[in-house]
Design a protein around this motif. Structure first.
Motif, mmCIF file in Angstrom:
data_model
loop_
_atom_site.group_PDB
_atom_site.id
_atom_site.type_symbol
_atom_site.label_atom_id
_atom_site.label_comp_id
_atom_site.label_asym_id
_atom_site.label_seq_id
_atom_site.Cartn_x
_atom_site.Cartn_y
_atom_site.Cartn_z
ATOM 1 N N VAL A 175 -5.582 0.203 6.789
ATOM 2 C CA VAL A 175 -4.467 0.804 6.041
ATOM 3 C C VAL A 175 -3.634 -0.319 5.413
ATOM 4 O O VAL A 175 -3.275 -0.270 4.234
ATOM 5 C CB VAL A 175 -3.615 1.711 6.959
ATOM 6 C CG1 VAL A 175 -2.335 2.142 6.259
ATOM 7 C CG2 VAL A 175 -4.424 2.944 7.385
ATOM 8 N N ALA A 176 -3.372 -1.369 6.204
ATOM 9 C CA ALA A 176 -2.615 -2.519 5.691
ATOM 10 C C ALA A 176 -3.341 -3.150 4.501
ATOM 11 O O ALA A 176 -2.722 -3.490 3.482
ATOM 12 C CB ALA A 176 -2.405 -3.546 6.789
ATOM 13 N N ALA A 177 -4.667 -3.290 4.632
ATOM 14 C CA ALA A 177 -5.446 -3.920 3.560
ATOM 15 C C ALA A 177 -5.400 -3.107 2.270
ATOM 16 O O ALA A 177 -5.570 -3.651 1.178
ATOM 17 C CB ALA A 177 -6.903 -4.106 4.006
ATOM 18 N N ALA A 178 -5.171 -1.807 2.396
ATOM 19 C CA ALA A 178 -5.204 -0.917 1.233
ATOM 20 C C ALA A 178 -3.865 -0.841 0.490
ATOM 21 O O ALA A 178 -3.755 -0.164 -0.521
ATOM 22 C CB ALA A 178 -5.634 0.489 1.669
ATOM 23 N N THR A 179 -2.848 -1.553 0.977
ATOM 24 C CA THR A 179 -1.551 -1.568 0.289
ATOM 25 C C THR A 179 -1.611 -2.500 -0.919
ATOM 26 O O THR A 179 -2.600 -3.192 -1.141
ATOM 27 C CB THR A 179 -0.438 -2.058 1.243
ATOM 28 O OG1 THR A 179 -0.756 -3.392 1.665
ATOM 29 C CG2 THR A 179 -0.323 -1.154 2.464
ATOM 30 N N ASP A 180 -0.510 -2.531 -1.681
ATOM 31 C CA ASP A 180 -0.474 -3.397 -2.869
ATOM 32 C C ASP A 180 -0.116 -4.837 -2.526
ATOM 33 O O ASP A 180 -0.646 -5.767 -3.121
ATOM 34 C CB ASP A 180 0.569 -2.857 -3.869
ATOM 35 C CG ASP A 180 0.164 -1.529 -4.453
ATOM 36 O OD1 ASP A 180 -0.750 -1.522 -5.285
ATOM 37 O OD2 ASP A 180 0.738 -0.494 -4.065
#
Lengths: 319, 296
Positions: A175-180
Motif C-alpha cells: 500500500v505504501a509503495a502504491a502512494t505518490d
C-alpha cells in the motif's frame, strides 16, 4: 496535549498517532473524524478475549496546510502493532474517499483555484499489515485501500509517511509503495516480508533476523532513499515531516507523478530493469547495490547522520 | 492432499485448458505485446478465447521455479512474476484502448498461489513495489471497463491473494471439496503471533467468518461472489460472470463491483456490518465542518 509549536520540535519516532496527525497539519486546523468519543470499536476482538480501543488504533481526520485540506490517517503501533481490521480499515478507506469527494467539490466550486486548494491524503503508517484476530476482514480492507488509491490518481496526491517504531510491513508495505510520495526519517522501515519470515524461509546464515543492522540495511530509510523508494529523507522531528508534506502540497500533479515508483507501463518497465540488475548481481547485502550505485564505502553510510548522509550519498538514477 | 482426489492445487495450466476454448491459448502474447518466454516462469500469461471472445489469461504455474530467485517456486509470485502479470494487464488495456466498454477484453485470473517472494533479494529490490504495481494495473483495467474475473482453483493466501485476485470485479472459488484454501495465515502461526490458545482458535475457526480459513467464510464476508461446486462448471460459471460484469459496467454501476462492491456484499451477507456504518458516520462528521476546509 502538547502545544503545536512544541510538537513540531519533538521526535516523530516517539510521537503517538494523534500527536503526529495534529503536527502534520497547520496549527489548530486538525479535526478528528470518528474519534474515540464515537466508540467505533472492533466487533471481532471481544470474541477472542482481546481488549478494544475506542479509535481502533487509528486516528483519522482533516486539517489544513495553507488552503489545502489535508486528510490524515495515522496508525497507532501501540495497539496490536497498528494492524488493520474491519473498523480501522474502513476508517482508512473512508478517509481516502472523503478526500476524493472533496477534490471533486473543490474542482466544481473553485475551478480557478484548484491547484492552491487541491486536497491531499497523508498516511502515517505504523503497522505490520493485516490484524490476525480478524484476518479476513483486514485482508479485504487492504484491497479497498488500493481501489480507493486508484480513484485518486492524477487528481490529488497521496503521501506516505513512515517514521514510527513498528515500520510499515505486510500488505501495508505494498500500500505504501502504491502512494505518490514517500517521506521517511532515518528510523523508518518499509518492507513486505518481515525479517523473521525471511529467516524462516532462507535460513539464519542467509538472513539473521536478530541482526538489527542487517535488517535496517535491507528495509531501512537509507536503503529506500538510495533505491529511489523514498522521496524525502528528513530529520526526526514532526516539523520536518510537516515541511516535506507542505512542499508536496504545492507541487503540480505532473511533478508529483514523477515521484512515483509504480502505477504505469513506463514505471513497471523501469522496475523490471532493477529486477534484472538484482537477478544478475545476486546481491548478498543491500550494500552491494549501494556500491554499484557509486558509494565507495557503503559500510560507512549507516553510521552517518541524516544531514551527512544526504550530502555524500549516491543514489540509483531514474530514467 | 490424499483426501482431495480431485484437487486443482498445482494445476494452473490444466485449469486454463478446462476453461478456455480448445487449443486457443497463445502464451506470452497480449495484443502486439510479446512477453519473453523465460521471464517470470511461475506465472503464465497470454491470450485465449472464451466462448469465442478473446480473454487475457493470468495464471500461477506451480510446477515451475525461478532460477534467478530461489524463493520463487510452487506458485509463489516473485518480482518477475508480478511485473509480468502487471504488463499483461497494461497491454490488455492498451490493446483495447479505442474500443467501447462492451468490447474491452475480459481479464481472467486463475489463482493458486501460496505467497509473494519472501526473500532477501526481494526485500532489497522491493517486492512490495512488484505486488503493488500488479494491483494498480488490475484496478486501472477494472475502472477502464475490462471485466476482471478471478477464479480460485487452489491456494489464495494472504498478500498473494491481494495481489492476484482481490482486485477483480468478481471472485469465484472452487468449493472446499477441491482442497481450495483461502486464508491469511495458518492457525498455528496465528496462535504463535497473537499468543492466543490454539485450541480456542481451532474452535472459533469452524464458525467465525472474519477469522476462519476457507472459501465459504470469505463468501459470508462478501470476499467471494460465488462458490463453484463442480470443477466441470468452471468454464460456464466464469463465462456467466463475464456477462454479468459487462452488463453491470454497461449500466455504469462500477461501485457494485470490485473491492467496494464486495464491501456491500459483506454487509448484505452479514459478515462485515460495522465498516459501512463507520464510514457513514465519518461522512456526517466531515459534512459538519466541511465549509472550513473546502472554502477556507
Amino acid at each position: 496535549m502538547q502545544k503545536w509549536d512544541e510538537l513540531e520540535k519533538s521526535s516523530f519516532l516517539d510521537a503517538n498517532a494523534r500527536q503526529r496527525a495534529i503536527g502534520m497539519t497547520d496549527k489548530g486546523s486538525f479535526t478528528e473524524l470518528l474519534g474515540p468519543r464515537d466508540r467505533f470499536t472492533s466487533p471481532h476482538l471481544p470474541v477472542l478475549g482481546t481488549a478494544v480501543e475506542f479509535d481502533d488504533g487509528m486516528v483519522t481526520g482533516v486539517g489544513r496546510i495553507g488552503k489545502h485540506p489535508v486528510f490524515v490517517i495515522s496508525m497507532e503501533g501501540k495497539f496490536i502493532g497498528g494492524a488493520i481490521g474491519e473498523v480501522n480499515g474502513g476508517k482508512m478507506v473512508g478517509t481516502i474517499r472523503l478526500a476524493e469527494k472533496a477534490a471533486a467539490r473543490i474542482q466544481k466550486e473553485h475551478p480557478d483555484e484548484y491547484a492552491a486548494r487541491r486536497p491531499l491524503v497523508v498516511i502515517s503508517f505504523e503497522t505490520g499489515g493485516v490484524r490476525l484476530h480478524e484476518a479476513n476482514a483486514g485482508l479485504l480492507a487492504h484491497a479497498e485501500v488500493m481501489d480507493a488509491f486508484q480513484d485518486c490518481r492524477h487528481k490529488l496526491p497521496i503521501i506516505c509517511v513512515v517514521g514510527s517504531k513498528v515500520g510499515c510491513f505486510g500488505g501495508m508495505g505494498f500500500v505504501a509503495a502504491a502512494t505518490d510520495v514517500i517521506i521517511m526519517n532515518e528510523q523508518g522501515r518499509i518492507g513486505l516480508t518481515g525479517p523473521e519470515v525471511i529467516e524462516q524461509e532462507m535460513g539464519k546464515e542467509e538472513f539473521d533476523a536478530s541482526n538489527k543492522a542487517l535488517v535496517y540495511r535491507t528495509t531501512g530509510a537509507k536503503q529506500k532513499y538510495i533505491m529511489g523508494d523514498c522521496n524525502y529523507l528528513v530529520e526526526d522531528t514532526i516539523g520536518s515531516f510537516y515541511q516535506a508534506i507542505a512542499d508536496v502540497a504545492d507541487k503540480p500533479m505532473a511533478e508529483i507523478e514523477k515521484l512515483r515508483r509504480i502505477g504505469s507501463v513506463k514505471l513497471v518497465e523501469e522496475q523490471m530493469g532493477l529486477v534484472k540488475l538484482v537477478g544478475d548481481m545476486q546481491p548478498k547485502d543491500a550494500m552491494d547495490l549501494w556500491k554499484y550505485y557509486g558509494n565507495e564505502k557503503p559500510e560507512e553510510l549507516p553510521e552517518l547522520s541524516t544531514a551527512e548522509f544526504l550530502k555524500v550519498v549516491k543514489c540509483r538514477v531514474r530514467n | 492432499m490424499d483426501e482431495f482426489d480431485n484437487t486443482m492445487i498445482g494445476r494452473g495450466r490444466d485449469a486454463i485448458d478446462m476453461i478456455v476454448d480448445p487449443d486457443t491459448f497463445q502464451e506470452n502474447a497480449i495484443g502486439t505485446y510479446q512477453c519473453e518466454p523465460d521471464y517470470g516462469p511461475c506465472a503464465s500469461v497470454g491470450t485465449a478465447q472464451l466462448k469465442g471472445r478473446p480473454v487475457t489469461i493470468i495464471a500461477n504455474d506451480a510446477q515451475q521455479f525461478n532460477e534467478r530467485f530461489p524463493v520463487v517456486f510452487g506458485g509463489v509470485i516473485g518480482m518477475e512474476e508480478a511485473y509480468k502479470m502487471a504488463m499483461a494487464v497494461y497491454h490488455s488495456i492498451e490493446a483495447d484502448k479505442d474500443k467501447p466498454i462492451a468490447e474491452k477484453r475480459p481479464i481472467l485470473l486463475i489463482v493458486d498461489t501460496p505467497g509473494n517472494g519472501p526473500g532477501k533479494m526481494e526485500e532489497i529490490a522491493g517486492m512490495n513495489k512488484a505486488t503493488g504495481s500488479y494491483q494498480l494495473a488490475l484496478a486501472e483495467a477494472r475502472k477502464t471497463g475490462h471485466p476482471v474475473i478471478a477464479c480460485v482453483i487452489g491456494r489464495a493466501i494472504s498478500g498473494a491473494f491481494l495481489c492476484h485476485g482481490l482486485q477483480a470485479d468478481h471472485i469465484l472459488a472452487l468449493s472446499k471439496e477441491y482442497g481450495t484454501m483461502i486464508h491469511v495465515m495458518p492457525l498455528t502461526s496465528i496462535s504463535r503471533i497473537t499468543k492466543m490458545d490454539i485450541e480456542k482458535l481451532e474452535a472459533l475457526s469452524t464458525s467465525n467468518p472474519v477469522f476462519a480459513a476457507g472459501a465459504e467464510f470469505f463468501y459470508k464476508l462478501g470476499g467471494v461472489e460465488e462458490i463453484i461446486n463442480k470443477v466441470e462448471d468452471m468454464r460456464d460459471v466464469i463465462a456467466r460472470h463475464v456477462d454479468d460484469v459487462y452488463a453491470t459496467k454497461a449500466k455504469g454501476e462500477f461501485e457494485k463491483l470490485g473491492p467496494w462492491g464486495r464491501g456491500l456484499l459483506g454487509e448484505e451477507r452479514g459478515g462485515r456490518v460495522v465498516r459501512l456504518k463507520a464510514m457513514a458516520k465519518m461522512d456526517e462528521e466531515f459534512e459538519a465542518v466541511a465549509d472550513q476546509y473546502l472554502n477556507a
